[in-house]
Write a protein that holds these residues in place. Structure first.
Motif, PDB file in Angstrom:
ATOM      1  N   ARG A 112      -2.223  -5.845  -6.607  1.00 35.46           N
ATOM      2  CA  ARG A 112      -2.685  -4.868  -7.603  1.00 35.46           C
ATOM      3  C   ARG A 112      -1.730  -3.685  -7.651  1.00 35.46           C
ATOM      4  O   ARG A 112      -1.353  -3.145  -6.608  1.00 35.46           O
ATOM      5  CB  ARG A 112      -4.100  -4.388  -7.264  1.00 35.46           C
TER       6      ARG A 112
ATOM      7  N   LEU B  42       3.374   3.921  -1.849  1.00 34.92           N
ATOM      8  CA  LEU B  42       3.874   4.342  -3.145  1.00 34.92           C
ATOM      9  C   LEU B  42       5.353   4.701  -3.040  1.00 34.92           C
ATOM     10  O   LEU B  42       5.783   5.338  -2.080  1.00 34.92           O
ATOM     11  CB  LEU B  42       3.078   5.542  -3.666  1.00 34.92           C
TER      12      LEU B  42
ATOM     13  N   TYR C  26       1.987  -1.272  -4.814  1.00 36.83           N
ATOM     14  CA  TYR C  26       1.087  -2.418  -4.977  1.00 36.83           C
ATOM     15  C   TYR C  26       0.234  -2.559  -3.714  1.00 36.83           C
ATOM     16  O   TYR C  26       0.581  -2.040  -2.646  1.00 36.83           O
ATOM     17  CB  TYR C  26       1.877  -3.713  -5.215  1.00 36.83           C
ATOM     18  N   LYS C  27      -0.874  -3.252  -3.859  1.00 37.34           N
ATOM     19  CA  LYS C  27      -1.752  -3.553  -2.729  1.00 37.34           C
ATOM     20  C   LYS C  27      -2.070  -5.034  -2.741  1.00 37.34           C
ATOM     21  O   LYS C  27      -2.662  -5.550  -3.696  1.00 37.34           O
ATOM     22  CB  LYS C  27      -3.041  -2.734  -2.822  1.00 37.34           C
TER      23      LYS C  27
ATOM     24  N   GLY D 175       0.779  -1.224   0.000  1.00 38.72           N
ATOM     25  CA  GLY D 175       0.000   0.000   0.000  1.00 38.72           C
ATOM     26  C   GLY D 175       0.814   1.279   0.000  1.00 38.72           C
ATOM     27  O   GLY D 175       0.231   2.372   0.028  1.00 38.72           O
TER      28      GLY D 175
ATOM     29  N   ARG E 267      -0.476  -0.049  -7.881  1.00 40.13           N
ATOM     30  CA  ARG E 267      -0.966   1.269  -7.525  1.00 40.13           C
ATOM     31  C   ARG E 267      -0.027   2.315  -8.147  1.00 40.13           C
ATOM     32  O   ARG E 267       1.179   2.069  -8.275  1.00 40.13           O
ATOM     33  CB  ARG E 267      -0.982   1.442  -6.003  1.00 40.13           C
ATOM     34  N   TYR E 268      -0.584   3.458  -8.527  1.00 41.37           N
ATOM     35  CA  TYR E 268       0.248   4.501  -9.114  1.00 41.37           C
ATOM     36  C   TYR E 268      -0.354   5.866  -8.809  1.00 41.37           C
ATOM     37  O   TYR E 268      -1.516   5.991  -8.413  1.00 41.37           O
ATOM     38  CB  TYR E 268       0.361   4.310 -10.631  1.00 41.37           C
ATOM     39  N   ARG E 269       0.470   6.894  -9.015  1.00 44.23           N
ATOM     40  CA  ARG E 269      -0.024   8.261  -8.882  1.00 44.23           C
ATOM     41  C   ARG E 269       0.809   9.169  -9.786  1.00 44.23           C
ATOM     42  O   ARG E 269       2.044   9.126  -9.758  1.00 44.23           O
ATOM     43  CB  ARG E 269       0.072   8.735  -7.440  1.00 44.23           C
TER      44      ARG E 269
END
Length: 280
Positions: free
Chosen positions: A231, A138, A246-247, A136, A233-235
């Motif tokens: 999964r 980044l 990732y999560k 979780g 994750r990005y921003r």
């Protein structure tokens, strides 16, 4: 000639009499054996008990005691088989990740010491701890790429080779300005960027990563491996920077399943039922 007899001092007579008394009371020495209790007569006419059953005489502890800690089910089984009996009690605590055997638990009719115990204290693997630590969160592109490279052995789908290629692509785009993100029909995520380094300034490119990936982790030392889905994750920030992460999907469920599998494996090897909880 007249012979005179002189009486000895009273003190001398008393001392001589004491020696005579002790001599009369003396007996032949007797060899006493450790592990027995003896009653002996004292000079005053009474009796005294000599208890030679203690460990200082026999060299054997009065009872088994202590708490032995092991780290895997195989070690637990080895020690359990050596010391358990029909009245041994076993407890499993999912919160503490422990399985405890009270080897000298009370019987149905007799109280026992309950002081000889065996505890399986499961220890999480380093790989499990590292994946959960970053779950979780980044990371900067280069940091995320290095994380993937360091954990290639745990990457299952896509393959480690494909994930290595993705990591290298991420590293190669660290000097770029990301402009947009598009979800492809395949489920992958595509990022459009423009190079900002002097040699390639203005050059456009694309970075494609999967929406999910699968890893294989061993939660506990000495336990089996389990599959977990992660999964991406990005921003995208206003300056064109990209952070990735990732999560993991329900890692707590996997941990509980892994613990229950260990408890089940132990239960299949012993006759005593395994209770849910901790002993008194």
């Amino acid at each position: 000639m007249t012979t005179r007899y002189t009486s000895a001092p009273a003190a001398d007579l008393d001392g001589t009499q004491s020696v005579i008394d002790i001599a009369q009371q003396a007996v032949e020495p007797v060899l006493l054996e450790a592990g027995n209790v003896y009653a002996v007569r004292t000079p005053g006419g009474g009796t005294q008990t000599l208890n030679l059953t203690g460990p200082e005489y026999t060299g054997i502890p009065a009872r088994k005691a202590g708490n032995t800690t092991v780290r895997d089910a195989t070690s637990f089984q080895t020690y359990f088989d050596k010391h358990a009996d029909a009245s041994t009690e076993v407890y499993a605590d999912a919160e503490r990740l422990t399985v405890t055997a009270v080897l000298d638990a009370h019987t149905a009719d007799t109280a026992r010491w309950s002081g000889h115990r065996l505890t399986l204290h499961l220890r999480k693997t380093e790989a499990w701890a590292q994946w959960l630590e970053h779950d979780g969160r980044l990371m900067q592109q280069e940091q995320f790429a290095e994380f993937l490279e360091d954990h290639l052995p745990e990457l299952l789908e896509p393959s480690a080779a494909d994930m290595l290629e993705i990591a290298q692509s991420i590293q190669g785009a660290t000097k770029a300005e990301f402009q947009s993100s598009t979800r492809l029909s395949s489920g992958q995520r595509q990022f459009a960027f423009v190079e900002t380094v002097t040699a390639k300034a203005g050059q456009k490119g694309q970075l494609t990563i999967p929406e999910t990936f699968v890893i294989g982790l061993v939660p506990f030392e000495g336990s089996e491996g389990y599959r977990l889905t992660a999964r991406f994750r990005y921003r995208l920030n206003r300056e064109g920077g990209l952070t990735l992460g990732y999560k993991l999907e329900r890692p707590g469920d996997i941990l509980r399943t892994a613990f229950q599998d260990v408890v089940t494996a132990i239960g299949e090897q012993i006759e005593q039922p395994i209770m849910n909880g901790t002993p008194a």
